[in-house]
Design an enzyme around this catalytic site. Sequence first.
Site, PDB file in Angstrom:
ATOM      1  N   SER A 129      -5.296   7.016 -10.631  1.00  0.00           N
ATOM      2  CA  SER A 129      -5.284   8.142  -9.696  1.00  0.00           C
ATOM      3  C   SER A 129      -4.111   8.000  -8.734  1.00  0.00           C
ATOM      4  O   SER A 129      -3.907   6.930  -8.169  1.00  0.00           O
ATOM      5  CB  SER A 129      -6.567   8.167  -8.852  1.00  0.00           C
ATOM      6  OG  SER A 129      -7.733   8.124  -9.645  1.00  0.00           O
ATOM      7  N   ASN A 143      -0.288   6.669  -2.971  1.00  0.00           N
ATOM      8  CA  ASN A 143      -0.636   5.403  -3.613  1.00  0.00           C
ATOM      9  C   ASN A 143      -1.062   5.693  -5.040  1.00  0.00           C
ATOM     10  O   ASN A 143      -1.528   6.793  -5.351  1.00  0.00           O
ATOM     11  CB  ASN A 143      -1.802   4.750  -2.846  1.00  0.00           C
ATOM     12  CG  ASN A 143      -2.224   3.415  -3.432  1.00  0.00           C
ATOM     13  OD1 ASN A 143      -1.377   2.582  -3.775  1.00  0.00           O
ATOM     14  ND2 ASN A 143      -3.527   3.202  -3.564  1.00  0.00           N
ATOM     15  N   ASP A 147      -8.391   3.521  -0.450  1.00  0.00           N
ATOM     16  CA  ASP A 147      -8.507   4.198  -1.745  1.00  0.00           C
ATOM     17  C   ASP A 147      -9.386   5.450  -1.690  1.00  0.00           C
ATOM     18  O   ASP A 147      -9.998   5.821  -2.697  1.00  0.00           O
ATOM     19  CB  ASP A 147      -9.052   3.233  -2.819  1.00  0.00           C
ATOM     20  CG  ASP A 147      -8.145   2.035  -3.036  1.00  0.00           C
ATOM     21  OD1 ASP A 147      -6.922   2.169  -2.844  1.00  0.00           O
ATOM     22  OD2 ASP A 147      -8.665   0.959  -3.383  1.00  0.00           O
ATOM     23  N   HIS A 183      -3.704   4.097  -7.822  1.00  0.00           N
ATOM     24  CA  HIS A 183      -4.822   3.163  -7.915  1.00  0.00           C
ATOM     25  C   HIS A 183      -5.351   3.165  -9.351  1.00  0.00           C
ATOM     26  O   HIS A 183      -5.540   4.235  -9.937  1.00  0.00           O
ATOM     27  CB  HIS A 183      -5.936   3.572  -6.939  1.00  0.00           C
ATOM     28  CG  HIS A 183      -7.095   2.631  -6.965  1.00  0.00           C
ATOM     29  ND1 HIS A 183      -7.052   1.393  -6.366  1.00  0.00           N
ATOM     30  CD2 HIS A 183      -8.306   2.723  -7.556  1.00  0.00           C
ATOM     31  CE1 HIS A 183      -8.204   0.770  -6.581  1.00  0.00           C
ATOM     32  NE2 HIS A 183      -8.983   1.552  -7.299  1.00  0.00           N
TER      33      HIS A 183
HETATM   34  C1  GAR Z   1      -0.508  -0.975 -10.761  1.00  0.00           C
HETATM   35  O1  GAR Z   1      -1.182  -0.996 -11.973  1.00  0.00           O
HETATM   36  C2  GAR Z   1      -1.314  -0.268  -9.713  1.00  0.00           C
HETATM   37  O2  GAR Z   1      -2.186   0.673 -10.258  1.00  0.00           O
HETATM   38  C3  GAR Z   1      -2.058  -1.388  -9.062  1.00  0.00           C
HETATM   39  O3  GAR Z   1      -1.176  -2.488  -9.084  1.00  0.00           O
HETATM   40  C4  GAR Z   1      -0.353  -2.390 -10.222  1.00  0.00           C
HETATM   41  C5  GAR Z   1       1.066  -2.724  -9.824  1.00  0.00           C
HETATM   42  O4  GAR Z   1       1.877  -2.808 -10.960  1.00  0.00           O
HETATM   43  N1  GAR Z   1      -2.411  -1.051  -7.724  1.00  0.00           N
HETATM   44  C6  GAR Z   1      -3.501  -1.506  -7.111  1.00  0.00           C
HETATM   45  O5  GAR Z   1      -4.288  -2.244  -7.622  1.00  0.00           O
HETATM   46  C7  GAR Z   1      -3.667  -1.009  -5.689  1.00  0.00           C
HETATM   47  N2  GAR Z   1      -4.877  -1.489  -5.136  1.00  0.00           N
HETATM   48  P1  GAR Z   1       3.459  -2.814 -10.829  1.00  0.00           P
HETATM   49  O6  GAR Z   1       3.824  -3.829  -9.749  1.00  0.00           O
HETATM   50  O7  GAR Z   1       3.932  -3.259 -12.179  1.00  0.00           O
HETATM   51  O8  GAR Z   1       3.912  -1.419 -10.466  1.00  0.00           O
END
Ligand code: GAR
Length: 206
Positions: A132, A103, A141, A105
């Site tokens: 991360s 994942n 997480d 985060h």
């Molecule tokens: C990313 O920034 C990721 O870090 C976050 O969602 C976004 C998705 O962006 N993830 C979380 O918050 C997980 N809890 P994307 O759809 O443009 O890849």
Amino acid sequence: VTKIAVLLSGNGSNLQAFLDSTLRDNIALVISNKADAFGLQRAIDANIEHCFIDPKVFENREQFDAAIAEKLNKADIDLVILAGYMRILSDEFVAEFEGRMINIHPSLLPKYPGLNTHQRAIDAGDDTHGCSVHFVTPELDAGPVILQAKVPVFEGDDADELRARIQVQEHLIYPMVAQWFCQNRLSMQDGQAYLDGNVLPDAGYA
Ligand code: GAR
């Protein structure tokens, strides 16, 4: 070749980073839990097998996750990439893919698990924030970190500016970590992440 599935819920900019990387041909499947996720359009444009699975047609989380697992297993997926997949995973699902699910985060874990990480970092007055990549374990997480990237927090930043600055880094480090996995350099044993046989420190590779 290592077959990768990407699970997402939204924009899919991280999926796009994979599609634009040397791992393009490893991406075998994209699954979304949201019908209108733009990530599905990216999969269509890249000619990647993709599907929307509607959580609403399942009685509970376990059954929904079982449907996802069936898709992943049918496609012989070796590595599951969570890329903005905004659902809590059932313990059964995590156990089934433990050691082969990662994942990203948007925080420097163990700081700020959960949601609204950018606003929380701003509110706390942090001068550094980041992202991360970690192995997924049952606790949200909290799995072992593989790699982090840091960015400065500038005075007057709002959450969107900080998110954008961090996403640039996400798109660099996430394919890099997946590449290590595909090269058989990365593993998880006894709740710790290993790269080239060496246990990684708490904050991941540096
Ligand atoms: C990313 O920034 C990721 O870090 C976050 O969602 C976004 C998705 O962006 N993830 C979380 O918050 C997980 N809890 P994307 O759809 O443009 O890849």
